[in-house]
Structure formats: structure tokens, C-alpha cells
Design a protein around this motif. Structure first.
Motif, PDB file in Angstrom:
ATOM      1  N   ALA A 188     -11.552   1.760  -0.840  1.00  0.00           N
ATOM      2  CA  ALA A 188     -10.958   2.336   0.374  1.00  0.00           C
ATOM      3  C   ALA A 188     -10.372   1.218   1.220  1.00  0.00           C
ATOM      4  CB  ALA A 188     -11.995   3.118   1.163  1.00  0.00           C
ATOM      5  N   VAL A 189      -9.212   1.490   1.827  1.00  0.00           N
ATOM      6  CA  VAL A 189      -8.605   0.591   2.805  1.00  0.00           C
ATOM      7  C   VAL A 189      -8.547   1.342   4.121  1.00  0.00           C
ATOM      8  CG1 VAL A 189      -6.496  -0.605   3.485  1.00  0.00           C
ATOM      9  CG2 VAL A 189      -7.263  -0.698   1.103  1.00  0.00           C
ATOM     10  N   ILE A 190      -9.237   0.830   5.127  1.00  0.00           N
ATOM     11  CA  ILE A 190      -9.316   1.494   6.432  1.00  0.00           C
ATOM     12  C   ILE A 190      -8.305   0.839   7.364  1.00  0.00           C
ATOM     13  CG2 ILE A 190     -10.772   1.877   8.464  1.00  0.00           C
ATOM     14  CD1 ILE A 190     -12.203   1.624   4.909  1.00  0.00           C
ATOM     15  N   CYS A 191      -7.420   1.640   7.933  1.00  0.00           N
ATOM     16  CA  CYS A 191      -6.325   1.109   8.746  1.00  0.00           C
ATOM     17  C   CYS A 191      -6.402   1.610  10.181  1.00  0.00           C
ATOM     18  CB  CYS A 191      -4.979   1.507   8.160  1.00  0.00           C
ATOM     19  SG  CYS A 191      -4.612   0.758   6.565  1.00  0.00           S
ATOM     20  N   SER A 192      -6.211   0.694  11.114  1.00  0.00           N
ATOM     21  CA  SER A 192      -6.033   1.061  12.509  1.00  0.00           C
ATOM     22  C   SER A 192      -4.572   1.451  12.730  1.00  0.00           C
ATOM     23  CB  SER A 192      -6.410  -0.107  13.417  1.00  0.00           C
ATOM     24  OG  SER A 192      -7.776  -0.439  13.283  1.00  0.00           O
ATOM     25  N   ALA A 193      -4.250   1.843  13.962  1.00  0.00           N
ATOM     26  CA  ALA A 193      -2.871   2.158  14.307  1.00  0.00           C
ATOM     27  C   ALA A 193      -2.038   0.884  14.319  1.00  0.00           C
ATOM     28  CB  ALA A 193      -2.816   2.844  15.664  1.00  0.00           C
ATOM     29  N   MET A 194      -0.750   1.017  14.129  1.00  0.00           N
ATOM     30  CA  MET A 194       0.147  -0.143  14.097  1.00  0.00           C
ATOM     31  C   MET A 194       0.220  -0.817  15.469  1.00  0.00           C
ATOM     32  SD  MET A 194       3.363   1.233  11.789  1.00  0.00           S
ATOM     33  CE  MET A 194       4.240  -0.329  11.962  1.00  0.00           C
ATOM     34  N   GLY A 195      -0.052  -2.107  15.499  1.00  0.00           N
ATOM     35  CA  GLY A 195       0.108  -2.894  16.708  1.00  0.00           C
ATOM     36  C   GLY A 195      -0.607  -2.317  17.913  1.00  0.00           C
ATOM     37  N   LYS A 196       0.147  -2.096  18.992  1.00  0.00           N
ATOM     38  CA  LYS A 196      -0.402  -1.586  20.248  1.00  0.00           C
ATOM     39  C   LYS A 196      -0.190  -0.076  20.392  1.00  0.00           C
ATOM     40  CE  LYS A 196      -1.613  -5.676  21.746  1.00  0.00           C
ATOM     41  NZ  LYS A 196      -3.029  -6.041  21.945  1.00  0.00           N
ATOM     42  N   THR A 197      -0.093   0.636  19.273  1.00  0.00           N
ATOM     43  CA  THR A 197       0.195   2.069  19.322  1.00  0.00           C
ATOM     44  C   THR A 197      -0.839   2.846  20.123  1.00  0.00           C
ATOM     45  OG1 THR A 197       1.415   2.041  17.228  1.00  0.00           O
ATOM     46  CG2 THR A 197       0.487   4.142  17.914  1.00  0.00           C
ATOM     47  N   THR A 198      -2.117   2.537  19.944  1.00  0.00           N
ATOM     48  CA  THR A 198      -3.160   3.260  20.673  1.00  0.00           C
ATOM     49  C   THR A 198      -2.989   3.091  22.177  1.00  0.00           C
ATOM     50  OG1 THR A 198      -4.714   3.023  18.829  1.00  0.00           O
ATOM     51  CG2 THR A 198      -5.650   3.540  20.987  1.00  0.00           C
ATOM     52  N   ALA A 280      -0.056   3.840   2.630  1.00  0.00           N
ATOM     53  CA  ALA A 280      -0.245   4.387   1.279  1.00  0.00           C
ATOM     54  C   ALA A 280       1.086   4.457   0.536  1.00  0.00           C
ATOM     55  CB  ALA A 280      -0.886   5.766   1.362  1.00  0.00           C
ATOM     56  N   ALA A 281       2.147   4.863   1.242  1.00  0.00           N
ATOM     57  CA  ALA A 281       3.466   4.935   0.605  1.00  0.00           C
ATOM     58  C   ALA A 281       3.951   3.560   0.178  1.00  0.00           C
ATOM     59  CB  ALA A 281       4.469   5.582   1.568  1.00  0.00           C
ATOM     60  N   ARG A 282       3.738   2.547   1.019  1.00  0.00           N
ATOM     61  CA  ARG A 282       4.175   1.195   0.672  1.00  0.00           C
ATOM     62  C   ARG A 282       3.385   0.646  -0.515  1.00  0.00           C
ATOM     63  NH1 ARG A 282       8.211  -1.591  -0.401  1.00  0.00           N
ATOM     64  NH2 ARG A 282       8.052  -3.834  -0.038  1.00  0.00           N
ATOM     65  N   ILE A 286       4.911  -0.668  -4.370  1.00  0.00           N
ATOM     66  CA  ILE A 286       4.766  -1.981  -5.006  1.00  0.00           C
ATOM     67  C   ILE A 286       3.808  -1.948  -6.199  1.00  0.00           C
ATOM     68  CG2 ILE A 286       5.311  -3.192  -2.862  1.00  0.00           C
ATOM     69  CD1 ILE A 286       2.347  -3.820  -2.540  1.00  0.00           C
ATOM     70  N   GLY A 287       3.452  -0.727  -6.633  1.00  0.00           N
ATOM     71  CA  GLY A 287       2.681  -0.599  -7.863  1.00  0.00           C
ATOM     72  C   GLY A 287       1.180  -0.479  -7.706  1.00  0.00           C
ATOM     73  N   VAL A 288       0.690  -0.215  -6.493  1.00  0.00           N
ATOM     74  CA  VAL A 288      -0.749  -0.015  -6.283  1.00  0.00           C
ATOM     75  C   VAL A 288      -0.979   1.466  -5.995  1.00  0.00           C
ATOM     76  CG1 VAL A 288      -2.771  -0.620  -4.911  1.00  0.00           C
ATOM     77  CG2 VAL A 288      -1.003  -2.336  -5.353  1.00  0.00           C
ATOM     78  N   PRO A 289      -1.581   2.225  -6.916  1.00  0.00           N
ATOM     79  CA  PRO A 289      -1.797   3.657  -6.682  1.00  0.00           C
ATOM     80  C   PRO A 289      -2.640   3.875  -5.419  1.00  0.00           C
ATOM     81  CG  PRO A 289      -2.241   3.091  -8.970  1.00  0.00           C
ATOM     82  CD  PRO A 289      -2.091   1.797  -8.230  1.00  0.00           C
ATOM     83  N   ALA A 290      -2.143   4.686  -4.484  1.00  0.00           N
ATOM     84  CA  ALA A 290      -2.832   4.888  -3.213  1.00  0.00           C
ATOM     85  C   ALA A 290      -2.586   6.297  -2.704  1.00  0.00           C
ATOM     86  CB  ALA A 290      -2.352   3.864  -2.184  1.00  0.00           C
ATOM     87  N   GLN A 291      -3.503   6.775  -1.872  1.00  0.00           N
ATOM     88  CA  GLN A 291      -3.383   8.093  -1.263  1.00  0.00           C
ATOM     89  C   GLN A 291      -3.936   8.027   0.157  1.00  0.00           C
ATOM     90  OE1 GLN A 291      -5.216  11.242  -3.508  1.00  0.00           O
ATOM     91  NE2 GLN A 291      -4.762  12.835  -1.984  1.00  0.00           N
ATOM     92  N   PRO A 329     -11.438   6.892  -8.584  1.00  0.00           N
ATOM     93  CA  PRO A 329     -11.906   5.529  -8.302  1.00  0.00           C
ATOM     94  C   PRO A 329     -10.841   4.460  -8.472  1.00  0.00           C
ATOM     95  CG  PRO A 329     -13.498   6.709  -9.673  1.00  0.00           C
ATOM     96  CD  PRO A 329     -12.259   7.553  -9.612  1.00  0.00           C
ATOM     97  N   ASN A 330      -9.814   4.737  -9.270  1.00  0.00           N
ATOM     98  CA  ASN A 330      -8.757   3.757  -9.497  1.00  0.00           C
ATOM     99  C   ASN A 330      -7.552   3.955  -8.573  1.00  0.00           C
ATOM    100  OD1 ASN A 330      -9.971   2.274 -11.732  1.00  0.00           O
ATOM    101  ND2 ASN A 330      -9.753   4.188 -12.859  1.00  0.00           N
ATOM    102  N   VAL A 331      -7.688   4.862  -7.597  1.00  0.00           N
ATOM    103  CA  VAL A 331      -6.669   5.072  -6.577  1.00  0.00           C
ATOM    104  C   VAL A 331      -7.227   4.580  -5.247  1.00  0.00           C
ATOM    105  CG1 VAL A 331      -5.357   6.800  -5.268  1.00  0.00           C
ATOM    106  CG2 VAL A 331      -5.604   7.030  -7.754  1.00  0.00           C
ATOM    107  N   VAL A 332      -6.458   3.774  -4.525  1.00  0.00           N
ATOM    108  CA  VAL A 332      -6.908   3.253  -3.238  1.00  0.00           C
ATOM    109  C   VAL A 332      -6.817   4.365  -2.193  1.00  0.00           C
ATOM    110  CG1 VAL A 332      -6.502   1.552  -1.426  1.00  0.00           C
ATOM    111  CG2 VAL A 332      -6.117   0.934  -3.815  1.00  0.00           C
ATOM    112  N   ALA A 333      -7.948   4.700  -1.607  1.00  0.00           N
ATOM    113  CA  ALA A 333      -7.971   5.677  -0.520  1.00  0.00           C
ATOM    114  C   ALA A 333      -7.655   4.944   0.785  1.00  0.00           C
ATOM    115  CB  ALA A 333      -9.332   6.351  -0.436  1.00  0.00           C
ATOM    116  N   VAL A 334      -6.525   5.260   1.392  1.00  0.00           N
ATOM    117  CA  VAL A 334      -6.132   4.635   2.663  1.00  0.00           C
ATOM    118  C   VAL A 334      -6.576   5.581   3.771  1.00  0.00           C
ATOM    119  CG1 VAL A 334      -4.272   3.613   3.997  1.00  0.00           C
ATOM    120  CG2 VAL A 334      -4.172   3.589   1.500  1.00  0.00           C
TER     121      VAL A 334
END
Length: 437
Positions: A188-198, A280-282, A286-291, A329-334
Motif C-alpha cells: 500500500a502507498v498512503i498519500c496525503s493531499a498535494m502540497g498545501k491543498t488541505t 495511481a494513474a501515474r 510507468i509500468g507499476v500496477p496500481a489502484q 497483492p501484486n497491485v499497489v493499493a494507493v
């Protein structure tokens, strides 16, 4: 008589000392030295049920860094690790401890403990094909968390996406030799909001109460990022739909002149919900399966305290169940960072360190080998680098020390956010997304 040497002077002084005083002074000194040695280097082991806590002191040429090791029936783990876990370690760090039957036994040195930890890292996966010249080591399972500063704009999104790709299959060194870095499988990749979006969303809420609605800056940031990477139309539509919903909500706030804690939690959720879809789209490009997932879709459940929600006791089991049933398990959960759902299905936000808490909770549920928290500093430092230019990274920190650092204002890690990792006996590594090497 006693001679005293002055380090800063080329002279000695001679002082007459009474023999009885000398004897008393020597006795007190020996007692003091014994007490100090026992406390600092040979702390007695204490048994709490099946768990034994032992304190070590590890030193190298530059710093002294105490940390804790937990011994139990299942494993022996370093609780907290920063980037430099291969620093020179004093090989004389072993000490003699007392076993339960009263005999004296030799404890492992800190370097042996680290080697033991690395040798026990999960080897669940086999058959991963490495790129030519790259490391052939078996990948380890990790969760990775990236904060807003790491995802500030389109360039940073691209940088982090490629950073994740390189960690899954480390590139060879400049001379063509295999990389010594251990490859990872990001569960899993846990992401915050972009920059100062919050912050921008909070400001937009205040503006709506004053009768104005304007989110054009947020549209420019997110939709501009989508256009820069030529993100697939479906993802662009998802992001635009979220931004439209955000604007509609702000118009509602403008009309009714009310912004409750419940509404505020929903308002600030739009930033992370947009960022995970773009990331996830990016990654897929670039070849990394993600959702992309909103946190509640992978089982993050909280109480009803809007603005400062706590994870419910069953959250770890809920996350494990959702991942087992929904995520390859082989897909990165964003996954979004500091938001969740309460028992009524309403959006809530976690308190301070919420994104780190989500990362460690998912890591504990998936029993990963390591939780990686990516910041904009080189790990945990001896001081605030904005105030102290020569602040140094600390190689190992215990949970107790992390709590003390947070109490005195350190913001790298919050002790509450580390609790799931502590209970699951999983190490947390702090890394710098601006200086990944």
C-alpha cells in the motif's frame, strides 16, 4: 598529595588531601561508577508476562543512540529505524544478562541483533524477475506513506512514482554493478493531499462563510497535473467530478452560512481523494500496477469524533479482510491518508499524524516487513534543521524516545500513529523523498 592536570594549561597543581577523606572519596566514586555502569550499559531485564524489555546503547564515531529491543516468543525486532541502519556499530556492545534460572548469559551485541533482524525478514515471495544488473535479493513487503510536501506538484508526483518503481526493482550502480539495496513490494502507498491543498480547502471553507466560493487554484493544480501526464480520461473525469462536488458543497456552506465539524471533515477529504487517483494513474503509466482507494474502501473505520477521530478496535481485522478480498497483492493499493468512515458511513478525519497512523494500521493488518514513512528531512534528527544547521540524523529511536520528542515539539513522528506498528512488532523506517539515496 594529588596532582591535577589542566587540559588547557601546560601545568599541574598539587593539592594536599587527608588520607581518611581520600578513602571516603574513593569509596563513593566506586559506588557511583558501579551505579552508572549498571544503568547505562547493563540495564536489568524486566519480565511483563511473556515480554522482556532490554535496553542497549549503540554508538558509532559520531553519536550515541539508545534504542529498545523487544524479545518475545515470536520475534526479536528493532522498534524504530531510520535510513542509516548500516552505520558503524561498536562491536563491544554485548553485555552479560541474568536468565530466569539465575545463570549468567551473554547478550547479543547490537550489530548481531540487527543482522538477526535482517535474516528474519519475510521471504514469502519468490520468482520476481530482477532487471539486468540490479539486486537479486528477495523483495520485502512494505507500506509507504508520502506527505503533502513530497507530492507538492506534478513534478513531485512524477518523482515519487518513479521512486516507488525504483524501489520495487533497484537500478544498478553507476559502474554497472548490482545495487545493494533490498527491493520492496509496496502493498500500500498512503498519500496525503498535494502540497498545501488541505490548507487551501480550509481557507475555501472560510471564504464560503463570507459569501465567496473559489476553487480555481485547486482545479488548476489537479487538472493541470492530469493534463501534464495525459492521464486517462476516466481518471480525469473522476478528479473533475470530485472537484465539482467540492464546489457544490462550498456553495451549500455559502447559502446556509454554516460549516460544522462534520461538513469540514468532508470538505478536506477532497484533496486526498484527488491525489490518490492521480498517483495511481501515474504509476500505471510507468509500468507499476496500481489502484486508487478511499481509506474506507480498505476497511479504515473510526469513531464519531469529527476532526479528531480514533480508529475503532476492529479496524486492523477489517483492513485485513478487505485486502484479502479486494486487493491483488501484486497491485499497489494507493490509499488516502487521514480520512475514514464512522459507523454511520460518514467521512471523518483522524487527528495529528493521521496519515502515518493509516500507514502503520495497514502495515500491521498486512503483516508487512517494514513501514516506510517518507518525509522531507533525512530521518529523525537531533534538532529542527530549520533552526540548527548541523543537526544530525539519529540511527535508532525507541517508541519511548519518540514520545518524548513529540512532547517537546518534534513533528517527524507522532507516538499515537506508531501504536499499530509497535503492537505488531514491525519496524518503522523514516526516509527522505527529496534525498532517497
Amino acid at each position: 598529595s594529588q596532582q591535577q592536570y589542566h587540559p588547557n594549561k601546560d601545568s599541574c597543581t598539587t593539592t594536599m588531601v587527608d588520607p581518611l577523606s581520600t578513602a571516603l572519596l574513593m569509596t563513593l566514586s566506586l559506588l557511583l561508577l558501579a551505579a552508572v555502569a549498571t544503568d547505562a550499559f547493563v540495564s536489568p531485564s524486566h519480565h511483563y508476562g511473556r515480554q522482556q524489555l532490554t535496553k542497549y546503547v549503540v554508538s558509532n564515531h559520531r553519536r550515541l543512540g539508545p534504542f529498545h529491543i523487544i524479545d518475545n516468543a515470536h520475534s526479536r525486532q528493532i522498534l524504530y529505524m531510520t535510513e542509516n541502519d548500516n552505520e558503524e556499530i561498536d562491536e563491544t556492545g554485548a553485555y552479560a544478562g541474568t536468565s530466569s534460572d539465575g545463570t549468567i548469559e551473554e547478550e547479543e551485541s547490537p550489530s548481531e541483533v540487527i543482522s538477526s533482524y535482517k535474516s528474519k525478514i519475510s521471504t514469502r515471495r519468490t520468482g520476481t524477475e530482477a532487471r539486468p544488473g540490479s539486486s537479486a535479493q528477495t523483495p520485502i513487503d512494505v507500506t509507504m506513506k508520502f506527505g503533502g510536501s513530497s507530492l507538492a506538484n506534478a513534478e513531485r508526483i512524477d518523482h515519487v512514482a518513479n521512486l516507488i518503481k525504483d524501489r520495487t526493482n533497484p537500478p544498478p550502480n553507476e559502474d554497472g554493478s548490482p545495487s545493494g539495496e533490498n527491493p520492496v513490494r509496496p502493498r500500500a502507498v498512503i498519500c496525503s493531499a498535494m502540497g498545501k491543498t488541505t490548507n487551501s480547502l480550509l481557507a475555501a471553507g472560510e471564504m464560503a462563510l463570507e459569501g465567496r466560493v473559489d476553487i480555481e487554484a485547486l482545479r488548476t493544480l489537479h487538472l493541470g497535473t492530469c493534463r501534464k501526464f495525459d492521464i486517462p480520461e476516466r481518471t480525469r473525469n473522476d478528479v473533475e467530478k470530485l472537484l465539482d462536488e467540492c464546489e457544490d458543497m462550498l456553495n451549500g456552506v455559502r447559502l446556509i452560512q454554516e460549516l460544522s465539524p462534520k461538513s469540514l471533515d468532508q470538505l478536506v477529504s477532497y484533496g486526498e481523494r484527488c491525489s490518490v487517483r492521480i498517483m495511481a494513474a501515474r504509476l500505471n503509466q510507468i509500468g507499476v500496477p496500481a489502484q486508487a482507494f478511499d481509506a474506507w474502501d480498505v476497511g479504515v473505520l473510526t469513531d464519531d469524533t469529527y476532526g479528531d477521530a480514533k480508529l475503532l478496535p476492529g479496524t486492523i481485522a477489517s483492513i485485513k479482510e478487505r485486502f484479502d478480498g479486494r486487493v491483488d497483492p501484486n497491485v499497489v493499493a494507493v490509499v488516502t491518508g487521514f480520512i475514514g468512515h464512522n459507523t454511520k458511513g460518514k467521512i471523518t478525519t483522524l487527528g495529528r499524524g493521521g496519515s502515518d497512523l493509516t500507514a502503520t494500521a495497514i502495515g500491521a493488518a498486512l503483516e508487512v516487513d517494514e513501514v516506510q514513512v517518507w518525509k522531507d528531512v533525512d530521518g529523525i534528527l537531533t534538532a529542527d534543521p530549520r533552526l540548527v544547521k548541523n543537526a544530525l540524523p539519529v540511527s535508532h529511536v525507541s517508541y519511548e524516545e519518540a514520545s518524548e520528542l513529540a512532547y517537546f515539539g518534534a513533528q517527524v513522528l507522532h507516538p499515537i500513529a506508531m501504536q499499530p506498528a509497535l503492537h505488531a512488532n514491525i519496524p518503522v523506517r523514516v526516509k527522505n523523498s527529496y534525498n532517497p539515496s
